[in-house]
Motif scaffolding. Structure first.
Motif, short mmCIF file in Angstrom:
data_model
loop_
_atom_site.label_atom_id
_atom_site.label_comp_id
_atom_site.label_asym_id
_atom_site.label_seq_id
_atom_site.Cartn_x
_atom_site.Cartn_y
_atom_site.Cartn_z
N UNK A 75 -41.06 50.98 44.22
CA UNK A 75 -39.51 50.19 44.12
C UNK A 75 -39.64 48.94 42.70
N UNK A 76 -39.84 49.13 42.11
CA UNK A 76 -40.37 48.57 40.46
C UNK A 76 -40.38 47.29 40.68
N UNK B 105 -42.72 44.28 39.10
CA UNK B 105 -43.96 44.34 38.84
C UNK B 105 -45.25 43.84 39.49
N UNK C 85 -60.35 52.54 40.33
CA UNK C 85 -61.40 53.48 40.20
C UNK C 85 -61.32 51.90 38.22
N UNK D 135 -56.15 44.83 33.76
CA UNK D 135 -56.39 46.22 33.62
C UNK D 135 -55.03 46.77 34.61
N UNK D 136 -54.83 47.38 33.51
CA UNK D 136 -53.92 48.39 34.09
C UNK D 136 -53.63 49.34 35.11
N UNK D 137 -53.34 49.68 35.77
CA UNK D 137 -54.34 50.98 36.67
C UNK D 137 -53.53 52.45 36.32
N UNK D 138 -53.91 53.28 37.35
CA UNK D 138 -52.59 54.77 36.86
C UNK D 138 -51.51 54.69 36.65
N UNK D 139 -50.36 53.19 37.45
CA UNK D 139 -50.28 53.75 38.58
C UNK D 139 -48.99 52.70 38.20
N UNK D 140 -47.74 53.32 37.56
CA UNK D 140 -46.79 52.07 36.95
C UNK D 140 -46.33 51.25 37.51
N UNK E 117 -50.80 46.53 37.93
CA UNK E 117 -52.20 46.26 37.41
C UNK E 117 -52.61 45.46 38.54
N UNK F 263 -39.24 49.97 34.34
CA UNK F 263 -38.69 51.92 35.10
C UNK F 263 -38.37 51.47 36.74
N UNK F 264 -38.53 52.86 36.01
CA UNK F 264 -37.51 52.74 37.43
C UNK F 264 -37.15 54.24 37.53
N UNK G 219 -60.65 57.32 35.60
CA UNK G 219 -59.59 56.52 34.93
C UNK G 219 -58.78 56.25 33.88
N UNK G 220 -57.67 56.73 34.21
CA UNK G 220 -56.98 56.48 33.09
C UNK G 220 -56.66 55.44 31.80
N UNK H 53 -52.31 56.94 27.85
CA UNK H 53 -51.00 57.88 27.97
C UNK H 53 -50.47 58.13 27.01
N UNK I 60 -52.35 47.83 29.41
CA UNK I 60 -53.10 46.94 29.83
C UNK I 60 -54.44 46.66 29.91
N UNK I 61 -55.44 45.89 28.85
CA UNK I 61 -56.81 46.15 29.81
C UNK I 61 -57.93 46.80 28.83
N UNK I 62 -56.58 48.19 27.95
CA UNK I 62 -57.28 49.39 27.85
C UNK I 62 -57.22 49.52 26.36
#
Lengths: 247, 510
Positions: free
Chosen positions: A29-30, A32, A49, A73-78, A81, B80-81, B132-133, B136, B155-157
């Motif tokens: 939903x935007x 963070x 992961x 760490x960033x996850x794979x989703x926008x 984190x 972003x949205x 894991x990505x 990108x 972040x973190x990578x």
């Protein structure tokens, strides 16, 4: 920034899936969003992961010299984190106990993240301990999944009493039914009878479902692999109800 | 530490597909999508986002549409949205980080499309052993610009980012480039970023004859009117009319403050037109101000009355729309166009070498010194005469004098050392705020009372009228507070430090 802890004195009630799935929806939903995996078992880290390891372990983390930001760490989703778990978190109580004002530590560590995140989910281990006291101090919302059984309800009452006795006035306790199996008569009866006597319990019920269990296989939040269905809709409804009640 | 390059240019003969084949030989890549995308850049008319180092881009393809806010300097994704349509105003965005950021930067300004860039977008993930990505990549294959490859770090990578950046630069020998293509896209459309600002930046030379300088100033103001005209007529957002009115007011102020430079008969011939413009734009602007203040009105009420005031907003909107319609009609009328063209025609005529106007051939710097110093002294005299018992009119007159001084200083600011004139303008603005507040609260108090009388005839709920009563009380208390604050703000403005700078800049030749 709102800090939401998913917590219950009991284990195995769906705390991690709640934290992971609601965080996913918030991010979608935007907002963070950050998930902090405080459980040494590292289940949320596994779902994303991410290796359950942080540099310097719990001692350095709690000392707060380096701040939390460098561990995220960033996850794979926008927008989503993760602050991973570490096996040393099994000793978090001891590490906290060695500090001054131990119950204030988490709050202090999280304060600098207020600018960056709209929501922080704390995925907590069970039990009432020094760590959970620190979690209570830091959180705005205590989201408590309860399985519709008499024993779970007893622990909810214990938690309510604890919050009252500890005068934790800033925290909003939000219980909801989790892992509810509509085939079980007892589950159905408890949900029905409590809806009237406990208006604080959310209306949305998270079902016991195999697609939620599949998270461990897929290693991602529910929304990452299914876009509709009973469980998916239930988490969406749960999030909307929480937003309505708290914002 | 040098920043890691994240954006690279692909050589002309290297297509995205060819490059991806090469890349796949070095690392494990996962192509997630390839789609024709249209990138539309958005900003307010006065470039508020670009000015804050933010690029707002809407990437629209058949599969997905996403609005991104990107840091122009670092390329970092700020928010972003996913969305299908872009609302004109930040208040209409869905609740979230993007909305909060846009609200802070844009305020009342509309978000407008600036330019477009079609391209083929290839989205690629770089994965680790756990699938894991860790990074990108996006390759943008443009039709008219060179193709680019962009690293979107996670972040973190950081290690993964560093090693892929090294690969691009040192193994594939790609050239690092700027983070955003907005400037190239604008260039294609023969535009430049920040090509409009409501701030005056008139370049004058000190020795320029005053009549010539006046023409430069008036041309600049006419241009401001012209660029804001279409937005005013279309009611794109309330700032178009605001800037249009400011240009009109500045022109009128110029007529009265930079006197005896242009022929008196020419000025008097056009003065009526500008007075008329001031008058016909007044009502719509007033209604805009009330609507912009509506949120504050609501906040000023006790919680129990906040919902009850809603009919006032509807009433104001209705009035604003009616006034706007009238205004648009007048700005499209042959009379308006004829008079504006006459003024433009005059400004484009060559000036006579000799003039009978006393100040025409004086150097603009000498005239500016003289005028600013004179109005400053008048301002001090008027303000010094104000005591607690002075009637409100005197404060209103003082407000007008302040505006005259402000406009003069803004017209001529490039003739003086930037830091000194800026500090004086800042001090003057602070002083103007208290005078502005005092008058605005007074006018609003009277107007809200008048509106409540009008609304009473329209079967308005009694609680709305009650809320408006409370609002009038609030406005009155704010007006009193501004009145009390006057002495303090004036003391700040007239302090010796400011006085010395005024004297140094303007008094020596006066």
């Amino acid at each position: 920034m709102k800090i939401i802890a998913t917590y219950n004195i009991k284990g195995g009630v769906g705390k991690t899936s709640t934290a992971v799935n609601l965080a996913y929806i918030a991010a979608e939903n935007g907002y963070k969003t950050l998930v902090w995996d405080l459980d040494p078992q590292g289940a949320s880290s596994y779902y994303f992961r991410v290796k359950p390891k942080i540099k310097g372990g719990s001692k350095k983390l709690i000392a707060g010299d380096r701040g939390l930001d460098g561990l995220i760490k960033a996850t794979d989703f926008e927008n989503l984190d993760l602050l991973p778990a570490d096996f040393s978190f099994r000793n978090l109580d001891l590490v906290l106990d060695a500090r001054k004002k131990p119950t204030q530590r988490l709050k202090k560590l999280l304060a600098p993240l207020a600018k960056e995140y709209d929501f922080i989910f704390l995925d907590c281990p069970p039990n009432i301990s020094l760590l959970s006291e620190s979690v209570f101090e830091a959180s705005d919302i205590l989201l408590s999944p309860i399985i519709p059984t008499t024993l779970s309800l007893r622990t909810l009452e214990q938690l309510k009493k604890y919050i009252k006795d500890s005068k934790l006035k800033h925290i909003q306790l939000i219980p909801f039914f989790s892992m509810a199996d509509k085939r079980k008569k007892m589950h159905r009866e408890i949900i029905e009878s409590l809806a009237e006597s406990h208006p604080d319990i959310l209306e949305t019920v998270i079902p016991y479902a195999s697609d939620i269990e599949r998270m461990g296989w897929e290693r991602m939040p529910l929304g990452g692999y299914i876009k509709r269905g009973r469980s998916h809709d239930a988490y969406q409804a749960l999030w909307q109800e929480i937003i309505r009640r708290t914002l | 530490m040098t920043a890691i390059p994240l954006h690279f240019e692909l050589p002309e003969n290297l297509t995205a597909t060819k490059f991806l084949k090469k890349l796949a030989k070095k690392i494990e890549v996962e192509i997630t999508s390839q789609q024709y995308t249209i990138k539309s850049f958005y900003d307010s008319f006065d470039w508020r986002l670009y000015g804050a180092d933010i690029v707002c881009e809407f990437n629209h393809s058949r599969i997905t549409s996403q609005l991104n806010l990107i840091n122009r300097k670092t390329g970092e994704l700020i928010a972003q949205e996913k969305m299908q349509d872009i609302p004109a105003f930040s208040k209409d965005f869905p609740k979230g980080r993007l909305k909060t950021l846009l609200e802070q930067k844009l305020e009342m300004r509309a978000l407008l499309p600036i330019c477009q860039l079609p391209y083929e977008a290839y989205c690629i993930n770089i994965l680790n052993k756990d699938r894991k990505i860790v990074l990108r990549l996006q390759i943008d294959e443009h039709e008219f610009l060179t193709n680019t490859i962009n690293l979107l770090p996670l972040k973190g990578y950081e290690k993964a980012t560093k090693s892929i950046s090294y690969l691009m630069k040192n193994i594939f020998c790609l050239k690092p480039i700027d983070s955003t293509v907005i400037n190239s896209a604008l260039k294609q459309q023969k535009r430049k970023a920040k090509d409009y600002s409501s701030k005056l930046t008139i370049k004058l030379k000190p020795e320029m004859p005053a009549d010539e300088a006046s023409i430069v100033i008036y041309r600049h103001l006419l241009q401001a009117m012209k660029v804001n005209e279409a937005g005013t007529i279309a009611d794109t957002d309330s700032e178009f009319l605001h800037d249009f009115r400011v240009a009109v007011r500045r022109t009128r102020s110029g007529f009265s403050q930079i006197k005896n430079t242009l022929p008196a008969e020419v000025i008097s011939q056009h003065a009526d037109f500008f007075a008329w413009l001031g008058q016909i734009t007044g009502l719509t602007r007033d209604m805009d101000v009330y609507l912009l203040s509506y949120k504050n009105y609501q906040q000023a009420l006790p919680l129990s009355l906040r919902e009850d005031i809603a009919p006032l907003q509807a009433f104001l909107k209705q009035k604003q729309q009616a006034a706007q319609k009238e205004l648009a009609k007048k700005l499209k009328s042959p009379e308006y166009i004829k008079q504006l063209m006459a003024w433009e025609h005059y400004l484009n005529q060559p000036l006579p070498k000799k003039s009978k106007e006393s100040n025409a051939k004086m150097s603009i710097k000498a005239l500016a010194d003289q005028r600013i110093w004179k109005v400053y002294i008048r301002l001090l005299k008027e303000a010094n005469a104000i005591s607690e018992s002075t009637p409100a009119e005197a404060l209103h007159d003082l407000r007008k004098t302040c505006k005259k001084l402000r406009y003069l200083m803004e017209f001529f600011q490039n003739l003086y050392p930037a830091d000194e004139i800026k500090s004086l303008l800042k001090a003057l603005k602070g002083f103007q705020t208290v005078l502005g507040d005092f008058q605005d609260y007074e006018v609003q108090e009277l107007k809200i009372k008048q509106f409540s009388e009008e609304m009473m005839d329209n079967k308005t709920p009694s609680n709305t009228l009650l809320a408006m009563g409370v609002l009038v009380q609030y406005l009155d208390s704010m007006r009193c507070a501004a009145r009390k604050d006057f002495a303090k703000q004036f003391a700040l403005f007239k302090q010796a430090e400011n006085k010395a700078v005024f004297k140094k800049l303007f008094a020596h030749k006066a």
